[in-house]
Design a protein around this motif. Sequence first.
Motif, PDB file in Angstrom:
ATOM      1  N   LEU A   1      -3.786   6.218   9.821  1.00 28.20           N
ATOM      2  CA  LEU A   1      -4.181   5.409   8.674  1.00 28.20           C
ATOM      3  C   LEU A   1      -3.065   5.158   7.659  1.00 28.20           C
ATOM      4  N   GLY A   2      -1.878   5.681   7.944  1.00 29.68           N
ATOM      5  CA  GLY A   2      -0.751   5.481   7.025  1.00 29.68           C
ATOM      6  C   GLY A   2      -0.477   4.007   6.774  1.00 29.68           C
ATOM      7  N   GLY A   3      -0.593   3.203   7.837  1.00 31.71           N
ATOM      8  CA  GLY A   3      -0.326   1.775   7.728  1.00 31.71           C
ATOM      9  C   GLY A   3      -1.337   1.041   6.864  1.00 31.71           C
ATOM     10  N   LYS A   4      -2.486   1.658   6.690  1.00 26.80           N
ATOM     11  CA  LYS A   4      -3.523   1.015   5.871  1.00 26.80           C
ATOM     12  C   LYS A   4      -3.454   1.447   4.413  1.00 26.80           C
ATOM     13  N   GLY A   5      -2.481   2.300   4.107  1.00 28.57           N
ATOM     14  CA  GLY A   5      -2.315   2.692   2.704  1.00 28.57           C
ATOM     15  C   GLY A   5      -2.750   4.107   2.378  1.00 28.57           C
ATOM     16  N   LEU A   6      -2.872   4.947   3.410  1.00 29.21           N
ATOM     17  CA  LEU A   6      -3.216   6.343   3.162  1.00 29.21           C
ATOM     18  C   LEU A   6      -1.936   7.175   3.112  1.00 29.21           C
ATOM     19  N   GLN A   7      -1.824   8.035   2.125  1.00 21.73           N
ATOM     20  CA  GLN A   7      -0.652   8.894   2.026  1.00 21.73           C
ATOM     21  C   GLN A   7      -1.043  10.342   1.754  1.00 21.73           C
ATOM     22  N   PHE A   8      -0.691  11.213   2.695  1.00 18.78           N
ATOM     23  CA  PHE A   8      -0.861  12.643   2.466  1.00 18.78           C
ATOM     24  C   PHE A   8       0.387  13.181   1.776  1.00 18.78           C
ATOM     25  N   VAL A   9       0.178  14.107   0.866  1.00 14.88           N
ATOM     26  CA  VAL A   9       1.297  14.843   0.273  1.00 14.88           C
ATOM     27  C   VAL A   9       0.878  16.303   0.194  1.00 14.88           C
TER      28      VAL A   9
END
Lengths: 196, 183
Positions: free
Chosen positions: A111-119
């Motif tokens: 889902l990174g490409g859809k705007g999800l970012q884990f930190v």
Amino acid sequence: MSAPASDRVGERSLSPQATWGGLSLPRWAAVALAGVIALAVGVWVARGTLEPSRVGQDATALYGVALPDLDGREQRLDQWRGKVLVVNFWATWCAPCREEMPQFVKTQTALGGKGLQFVGIAVDQGDKIKQFASEIGLNYPSLVGGMGAMELSKTLGNDLMALPFTVIVGRDGRIVHTQLGQLKQAQLDSIVGKLL
Amino acid sequence: MDRPPISPGSPRKRGRPDALRAAAAGLLCAVALAAAAAGVPGLEPKLLPPEQAFRFSARTLDPGTVEARFDVADGYYLYRDKLRFSVAGGAPALGVAALPAGKRKHDEFFGDVETYRGVVVVRVPVVDARAGQPLVLVADSQGCADAGVCYPPNQQQVRLAVPAAGAAAGPLVEAHPRKGLFN
């Protein structure tokens, strides 16, 4: 609840008046008033004991955090403003944290490409973090927080200061979810799915 | 939700008692509802703060020995290799504590680890102490809950005094004595 009681009282009594030291109220009003007051008191008491979660609040304080990454470069969390941000407090000494992280890696890929970012914010030492990060192929930043990060998590609702603790922030900068303990994949998918 | 506790068979009095009874019923309902509502976001398990999950206490056995004790609450465990004892201020010196064997558990990252549950008692040797000397025993520990959370390394301490030779074992001193109902 109280409604059937007041109806029945109203039907049977010809003068449905409750007198409170000279002040006269229709009985249903007295009941309703008592109910409303009690509900307010109950909610207030419950809130006081449970410490309300930070859900719905603005994540300004979180965005303002700057911590070193694994290469020692300072990273500000507000660089991910506008994304759906999942901030996960963890440590290598926390087995449940390590267990849930491979699923975060997969979700970041999906889902990174859809705007999800884990930190990640690790309450740990750099060498241990690096070792574990390479073991699981960590594909999102993990910042080095030390014990100060536990205090930060407390300001976000982690009163027990235990791990793992995860905060999900929407694109609009509002905290959508906070969780002490593991985040199950279905739960993560459901929460994040609504935000992307 | 329960109906208000008004017995239909009883003769109804007019005015205040009825209204009060109904109001009391309403109040009970509302409080119950609020409590139930408050419980919903609390799907997270009710967890103890670390000082209650891992209650630390100690006593002196003789001038050369203190006995450290952890009472680990049900559903919680401590890691054996994270347990350390020291003395605040460095004096008197401690010998090497013989930690009891724990339960072996395989950890994917740390390899084989041992954990403690229930009561853990550790005898810690005290070196070159004189009678009456204060001894602040410090325990570092780290543990987790079966519910799936871990607590960061935690430090607790108890104040003891070195007993005279031949004296009986001292009383057990708790690091965090339980206070009243509301603490």
